[in-house]
Scaffold this motif. Structure first.
Motif, short mmCIF file in Angstrom:
data_model
loop_
_atom_site.label_atom_id
_atom_site.label_comp_id
_atom_site.label_asym_id
_atom_site.label_seq_id
_atom_site.Cartn_x
_atom_site.Cartn_y
_atom_site.Cartn_z
N PRO A 13 0.57 -1.08 -0.19
CA PRO A 13 -0.02 -0.18 0.02
C PRO A 13 1.21 1.22 0.01
CG PRO A 13 0.43 -0.89 2.32
CD PRO A 13 0.99 -1.99 1.62
N ALA A 14 0.09 2.15 -0.17
CA ALA A 14 1.29 3.08 -0.83
C ALA A 14 1.49 4.18 1.08
CB ALA A 14 0.27 5.03 -1.20
N ASP A 15 0.24 3.86 1.43
CA ASP A 15 0.48 4.04 3.42
C ASP A 15 0.60 3.14 3.97
OD1 ASP A 15 1.12 5.14 5.68
OD2 ASP A 15 -0.69 6.81 5.77
N PRO A 16 1.74 2.16 4.52
CA PRO A 16 1.00 1.30 5.40
C PRO A 16 1.34 1.51 6.81
CG PRO A 16 3.93 1.40 4.67
CD PRO A 16 3.12 2.20 3.34
N SER A 17 1.27 2.38 7.33
CA SER A 17 1.18 2.80 8.49
C SER A 17 -0.11 2.91 8.79
CB SER A 17 1.91 4.21 8.54
OG SER A 17 0.91 5.68 8.30
N LYS A 18 -0.95 3.22 8.51
CA LYS A 18 -2.37 2.90 8.59
C LYS A 18 -2.95 1.69 8.64
CE LYS A 18 -5.03 3.08 3.78
NZ LYS A 18 -5.74 3.36 2.53
N TYR A 19 -1.95 0.42 8.64
CA TYR A 19 -2.41 -0.78 8.70
C TYR A 19 -1.80 -1.68 9.95
CZ TYR A 19 -4.16 -0.87 3.98
OH TYR A 19 -5.14 -0.16 2.90
N VAL A 20 -0.70 -0.49 10.67
CA VAL A 20 -0.41 -1.20 11.75
C VAL A 20 -0.96 -1.74 13.10
CG1 VAL A 20 1.81 -0.99 13.28
CG2 VAL A 20 2.46 0.18 10.82
N THR A 21 -0.44 -2.81 13.62
CA THR A 21 -1.12 -3.63 14.24
C THR A 21 -0.15 -3.77 15.62
OG1 THR A 21 -0.64 -5.80 13.55
CG2 THR A 21 -2.65 -4.50 13.08
N GLU A 22 -0.84 -3.19 16.61
CA GLU A 22 -0.29 -3.24 18.12
C GLU A 22 -0.17 -4.72 18.67
OE1 GLU A 22 2.85 -1.24 18.84
OE2 GLU A 22 1.52 0.25 17.42
N ARG A 23 -1.41 -4.88 18.39
CA ARG A 23 -2.01 -6.21 19.13
C ARG A 23 -3.06 -6.93 18.70
NH1 ARG A 23 -4.59 -2.02 21.39
NH2 ARG A 23 -3.34 -2.23 23.00
#
Length: 184
Positions: free
Chosen positions: A30-40
């Motif tokens: 994706p263009a902005d992978p940060s929106k998919y980051v999971t913490e758990r």
């Protein structure tokens, strides 16, 4: 015997898990992978104890380290490699959650669905994880080269390192693990 195999195939198809669209199995950037980051990652379904695990919780499991593993997509194309990553066996997480079995053969009817925050899914059977060598290589990982995973994989990811084609079950941004019975 043929009827039993046909029943299992129909059960997989009925749950929508047998066939994933080719686009869902392609390398996803994706263009902005940060929106998919999971913490758990959550563990739910046919388990005694639902779990919600952060990276610090995963560190409490017996660690697994992999030096290098090729990433091969469903077409057989080489997509690079994963190197120096650390995680835990999916099997150890499922043992902590305690799979539910009402009858003697219930375990053989379980599938485990790993889902990413972008909707990508990978499926494992109980037999693969607990009754074959493949289970020794299905890792929920959280570290590469001694550092937390970057946004391109999220803080928690999964890979089946024993697969011939490792890419289709490389789940970036791992969000949930659901245990589901496929037939009664």
């Amino acid at each position: 015997m043929i009827q039993t195999i046909r029943s299992y195939a129909l059960a997989f198809a009925a749950t929508g898990l047998l066939l994933l669209p080719a686009s869902a199995m392609a390398e996803h950037k994706p263009a902005d992978p940060s929106k998919y980051v999971t913490e758990r990652v959550s563990v739910s379904g046919a388990v005694q104890h639902a779990l919600t695990l952060k990276v610090d919780d995963l560190r409490k499991f017996p660690p697994q380290q992999v030096g290098e593993m090729p990433l091969i997509c469903q077409s057989g194309a080489n997509m690079g490699k994963l190197e120096n990553f650390k995680g835990v066996l999916l099997r150890d997480i499922l043992n902590k959650a305690e799979l539910v079995s009402r009858e003697h053969n219930d375990f053989k009817k379980l599938v485990i669905i790993a889902t990413a925050s972008d909707g990508y899914k990978a499926v494992f059977s109980w037999n693969e994880l607990f009754n074959s060598k493949l289970g020794d290589g299905v890792l929920v990982f959280f570290e590469k080269d001694g550092k937390l995973l970057g946004d391109d994989e999220g803080r928690i990811a999964m890979v089946s390192s024993q697969d011939t084609r490792t890419g289709p079950r490389h789940v970036k941004w791992l969000q949930s693990i659901e245990v589901r019975r496929i037939t009664e």
